[in-house]
Scaffold this active site. Sequence first.
Site, short mmCIF file in Angstrom:
data_model
loop_
_atom_site.label_atom_id
_atom_site.label_comp_id
_atom_site.label_asym_id
_atom_site.label_seq_id
_atom_site.Cartn_x
_atom_site.Cartn_y
_atom_site.Cartn_z
N ASN A 100 -66.76 26.90 -24.15
CA ASN A 100 -67.95 26.94 -23.31
C ASN A 100 -68.01 28.21 -22.47
O ASN A 100 -66.98 28.80 -22.16
CB ASN A 100 -68.00 25.71 -22.40
CG ASN A 100 -68.14 24.44 -23.21
OD1 ASN A 100 -68.50 24.49 -24.38
ND2 ASN A 100 -67.83 23.31 -22.60
N HIS A 117 -64.89 32.10 -25.73
CA HIS A 117 -66.16 32.78 -26.05
C HIS A 117 -66.73 33.55 -24.87
O HIS A 117 -67.91 33.87 -24.84
CB HIS A 117 -67.19 31.75 -26.56
CG HIS A 117 -66.86 31.17 -27.89
ND1 HIS A 117 -67.35 29.96 -28.34
CD2 HIS A 117 -66.07 31.63 -28.90
CE1 HIS A 117 -66.87 29.72 -29.56
NE2 HIS A 117 -66.09 30.71 -29.91
N CYS A 125 -72.21 45.62 -18.88
CA CYS A 125 -73.12 46.70 -19.28
C CYS A 125 -72.70 47.22 -20.65
O CYS A 125 -71.52 47.53 -20.86
CB CYS A 125 -73.10 47.82 -18.25
SG CYS A 125 -74.05 49.25 -18.80
N CYS A 128 -71.70 51.29 -19.78
CA CYS A 128 -70.52 51.72 -19.00
C CYS A 128 -69.44 50.64 -18.96
O CYS A 128 -68.34 50.90 -18.50
CB CYS A 128 -70.93 52.12 -17.58
SG CYS A 128 -71.43 50.72 -16.55
N ALA A 234 -67.07 11.76 -22.85
CA ALA A 234 -65.89 12.37 -22.24
C ALA A 234 -65.82 12.05 -20.74
O ALA A 234 -64.75 11.82 -20.19
CB ALA A 234 -65.90 13.87 -22.46
#
Length: 249
Positions: A100, A117, A125, A128, A234
């Site tokens: 997640n 992930h 950015c 940069c 859950a």
Amino acid sequence: MNLIRKAAKDIKNAKMAIALTGAGISTESGIPDFRSKDGLWSRYDINEYGHINSFKKNPAKVWIMLKEMISLLHAKPNPAHYALAELERIGYIKAIITQNVDNLHQEAGSKNVIEFHGNFKRVVCMNCGKKQSVEKIDMQSLPPICDCGGILKPDGIFFGEAIPRNAYLTSFELATKCDLMLVIGTSASVYPASQLPYLAKGSLTNPKGIVIEINKEATDITGIVSDYIIEGKAGEILPKIVEEIKFIA
Ligand code: NAD
């Protein structure tokens, strides 16, 4: 034996238990998973909006979806996130590998969280490389732009991008070393995270750990990799497991 009690005993007896979580652990916080009927993904084609090439081709278009997705991230952790944080605090879970990008494990108090992930609460950015909180950026006109003039992208991965190197290496090491993996709210179908339960389980000739699934329904690994599945929400199951562990401790 009742499966909640069985899971509590297995976790208690494990030397190194870890958790792998997916979008399903956050649905009870109001963030839809890929499968929910009216979720984000029923309105935005994942192939069109979820791939890095789509982002590079038309960042303004993909940012319309991202802006909506980021607005969902004001959600709060639910009892499942808090239960995992508690399991870590009392010494039964060593780490959480999460697919997640919502930061909810950290907000619930979990310390050792591997962001497989990335994390959509940060942006990076593309020019940069500077990272900053998504809260700080101006999304009035899209795509949002960095001070250097580069295009900002969520600091999470799109399909077609590599898993962050450290997260990848740490996760594969943890899955290889653990002797119990809780696989919570994931369809276990997104590669390469989908390989982690296989590593935890070991092979027929070299069996290793116990794999316990907590999911609303059976998945691709049910009965193949997982030793058993506790079916249900859950947010209801994990607090019961914590209670049971404390009871038998
Ligand atoms: P998925 O959508 O493929 O599967 C979600 C799984 O969770 C399903 O098996 C479903 O049955 C189960 N589930 C749903 N609600 C549940 C509940 N209350 N309790 C227990 N189980 C529940 O999600 P995935 O396997 O994580 O893979 C999809 C990808 O989407 C991941 O890469 C993830 O990064 C990304 N994603 C993340 C978020 C988030 O950050 N919250 C949300 C959507 C998608």
